[in-house]
Design a protein around this motif. Structure first.
Motif, mmCIF file in Angstrom:
data_model
loop_
_atom_site.group_PDB
_atom_site.id
_atom_site.type_symbol
_atom_site.label_atom_id
_atom_site.label_comp_id
_atom_site.label_asym_id
_atom_site.label_seq_id
_atom_site.Cartn_x
_atom_site.Cartn_y
_atom_site.Cartn_z
ATOM 1 N N GLY A 4 -3.967 -2.306 -0.983
ATOM 2 C CA GLY A 4 -4.706 -1.118 -0.642
ATOM 3 C C GLY A 4 -5.669 -1.169 0.349
ATOM 4 N N ARG A 5 -5.639 0.140 1.086
ATOM 5 C CA ARG A 5 -6.339 0.491 2.091
ATOM 6 C C ARG A 5 -7.240 1.485 1.815
ATOM 7 N N GLY A 6 -8.669 1.358 2.472
ATOM 8 C CA GLY A 6 -9.697 2.375 2.447
ATOM 9 C C GLY A 6 -9.988 2.847 3.777
ATOM 10 N N TRP B 154 -9.063 -1.122 -0.648
ATOM 11 C CA TRP B 154 -9.192 -0.604 -1.783
ATOM 12 C C TRP B 154 -8.535 -1.191 -3.095
ATOM 13 N N SER C 180 0.937 -1.162 -0.021
ATOM 14 C CA SER C 180 0.185 -0.076 0.097
ATOM 15 C C SER C 180 1.069 1.258 -0.165
ATOM 16 N N THR C 181 0.797 2.135 -0.693
ATOM 17 C CA THR C 181 1.169 3.595 -0.921
ATOM 18 C C THR C 181 1.391 4.167 0.731
ATOM 19 N N MET C 182 0.076 3.804 1.579
ATOM 20 C CA MET C 182 0.076 4.280 2.779
ATOM 21 C C MET C 182 1.303 3.730 3.707
ATOM 22 N N LEU D 199 -2.172 7.130 -4.994
ATOM 23 C CA LEU D 199 -1.134 8.397 -4.913
ATOM 24 C C LEU D 199 -0.826 8.577 -3.324
ATOM 25 N N THR D 200 -0.005 8.674 -2.620
ATOM 26 C CA THR D 200 -0.140 9.181 -1.305
ATOM 27 C C THR D 200 1.184 10.080 -0.965
ATOM 28 N N GLY E 10 -7.158 7.691 -4.150
ATOM 29 C CA GLY E 10 -6.913 6.725 -5.109
ATOM 30 C C GLY E 10 -8.050 7.327 -6.116
ATOM 31 N N ILE F 245 -10.502 9.474 -0.423
ATOM 32 C CA ILE F 245 -9.229 9.996 0.147
ATOM 33 C C ILE F 245 -9.305 9.536 1.559
ATOM 34 N N LEU F 246 -8.145 9.174 1.886
ATOM 35 C CA LEU F 246 -7.607 8.571 3.438
ATOM 36 C C LEU F 246 -6.801 9.170 3.954
ATOM 37 N N ASN G 48 -14.952 12.392 2.389
ATOM 38 C CA ASN G 48 -13.843 12.240 1.478
ATOM 39 C C ASN G 48 -14.057 11.269 0.218
ATOM 40 N N ASP G 49 -15.225 11.401 -0.083
ATOM 41 C CA ASP G 49 -15.455 10.501 -1.391
ATOM 42 C C ASP G 49 -15.847 11.672 -2.568
ATOM 43 N N GLY H 171 -3.576 9.922 1.245
ATOM 44 C CA GLY H 171 -3.726 8.712 0.272
ATOM 45 C C GLY H 171 -4.980 9.173 -0.639
HETATM 46 C C1 BTN Z 1 -11.764 5.508 0.902
HETATM 47 O O1 BTN Z 1 -12.163 4.415 1.395
HETATM 48 O O2 BTN Z 1 -12.599 6.073 0.121
HETATM 49 C C2 BTN Z 1 -10.323 5.940 1.085
HETATM 50 C C3 BTN Z 1 -9.795 5.166 -0.242
HETATM 51 C C4 BTN Z 1 -8.121 5.605 -0.319
HETATM 52 C C5 BTN Z 1 -7.468 4.980 -1.242
HETATM 53 C C6 BTN Z 1 -6.112 5.192 -1.639
HETATM 54 S S1 BTN Z 1 -5.275 4.540 -3.157
HETATM 55 C C7 BTN Z 1 -3.670 5.307 -2.543
HETATM 56 C C8 BTN Z 1 -3.566 5.226 -0.950
HETATM 57 N N1 BTN Z 1 -3.075 3.910 -0.847
HETATM 58 C C9 BTN Z 1 -3.959 2.999 -0.254
HETATM 59 O O3 BTN Z 1 -3.529 1.972 0.072
HETATM 60 N N2 BTN Z 1 -5.188 3.806 0.117
HETATM 61 C C10 BTN Z 1 -4.867 5.087 -0.605
#
Ligand code: BTN
Length: 334
Positions: free
Chosen positions: A120-122, A128, A93-95, A138-139, A211, A192-193, A180-181, A209
């Motif tokens: 990927g994290r949401g 994600w 994850s970029t986070m 992007l982070t 996406g 956005i996270l 953040n959507d 972060g």
């Molecule tokens: C959400 O749940 O709406 C937030 C999503 C955020 C996704 C982005 S993609 C880049 C960065 N790296 C991750 O693992 N998550 C964020």
């Protein structure tokens, strides 16, 4: 200092649609003309298309649609984005990568971009989609030393700034759904996270972060996303140059961060939010930690909380919640 490939691409972008002389490139880079040709051959294999004309030089006809580190760097330099780019073709994850980079002492504003994420994290512990399908991951690693209470407004400010730029420069009328959507016609186009390490009442660092579904085709997504999400390509009906778009959005986030830190965002925050917000006046269902409430959105509180008017007339302020429209988007618009 920029690499040879990045400098060649930058000069070609700056000169477009005109040509850049091979000997000028060679002189600037301290290389032979044969060596410049070798670099162009390598870039050609990576998806770039050049035209070479005797006595004129080279010009760039097209580049890859997917993220290419040097092409993205060249666009960032052209846009005068001063942040350093850390690109990874694959990462969990970029986070998580931003956490490592901060722990290793990276500079304020490091930008991390990946083509693919395996974990990927949401928000709210969700995952994600990180597949290499033409989406942007992007982070940003910031060191703001900012009072914690400002965090919510920071995320809102970044979201509204992204809506503004996508609307103004690409004609894409996205709206921001608290918190953040980024939405289009009831479907999510970006999320956005924001995460941070806290010291006392300050956010010592912020990991932001973003996406964005850019060139991905809805049919390639898991079934559960096909009804809920949308990509920029599906909205406008054409593919985007991901590198140009990414550089522009990175520049926007970096500028918006500086504006926020300096406090000068205050003058335009309310107007920008009002211009792009998705929920104002809508009947919503808010899922709180232990209960669900129905109400009408009447605005934002001082710290960026969502203010709801309940049926009883009572007003409540939500700091964190999952909010959905009480009626489907279609019903509301019809
Ligand atoms: C959400 O749940 O709406 C937030 C999503 C955020 C996704 C982005 S993609 C880049 C960065 N790296 C991750 O693992 N998550 C964020």
């Amino acid at each position: 200092m920029a690499s040879v490939d990045t400098t060649i691409l930058l000069r070609l972008l700056e000169a477009a649609p005109n040509y850049v002389s091979g000997s000028i490139l060679a002189e600037e880079l301290g290389l032979s003309r044969v060596s410049i040709w070798g670099h162009l051959e390598k870039l050609n294999k990576a998806g770039f298309c050049f035209e070479a004309i005797r006595n004129k030089g080279y010009r760039l006809l097209s580049g890859p649609y997917t993220i290419h580190k040097n092409f993205l760097e060249a666009y960032m330099l052209k846009e005068q984005v001063s942040s350093r780019l850390h690109y990874l073709s694959v990462v969990d994850s970029t986070m998580t990568e931003a956490e490592h980079q901060l722990a290793m002492g990276c500079e304020d504003g490091l930008t991390i971009v990946a083509s693919k994420m395996t974990r990927g994290r949401g928000r709210r512990g969700r995952s994600w989609l990180g597949e290499d399908l033409g989406n942007l991951y992007l982070t940003f690693a910031f060191r703001p030393d900012m009072p914690l209470v400002k965090m919510q407004r920071f995320t809102l400010w970044i979201g509204a700034s992204l809506c503004e730029i996508l609307n103004k420069d690409y004609g894409i009328p996205l709206q921001i759904k608290w918190p953040n959507d980024l939405m289009y016609a009831g479907r999510k186009c970006a999320g956005i996270l924001t995460e941070s390490r806290v010291q006392g009442d300050k956010a010592r660092d912020i990991i932001l972060g973003i996406g964005i579904n850019v060139n991905s085709s809805i049919k390639d997504w898991p079934e559960e996303l096909q009804q809920k999400a949308i990509s920029l390509e599906a909205i406008v009906g054409r593919r985007f140059n991901m590198n140009a778009l990414a550089a522009h959005l990175i520049g926007t986030v970096q500028k918006s961060y500086q504006t926020f830190i300096s406090g000068s965002h205050e003058a335009s925050f309310e107007a920008l939010w009002a211009c792009h917000e998705y929920l104002r006046g809508q009947e919503v269902i808010a899922q709180l930690e232990n209960e669900t409430v129905n109400g009408r959105v009447i605005g934002l509180g001082e710290q960026g909380n969502l203010i709801l008017a309940l049926e009883s007339g009572k007003e409540i302020s939500l700091e964190a919640a999952e909010v959905t429209l009480a009626k489907s988007y279609k019903n509301i618009k019809n």
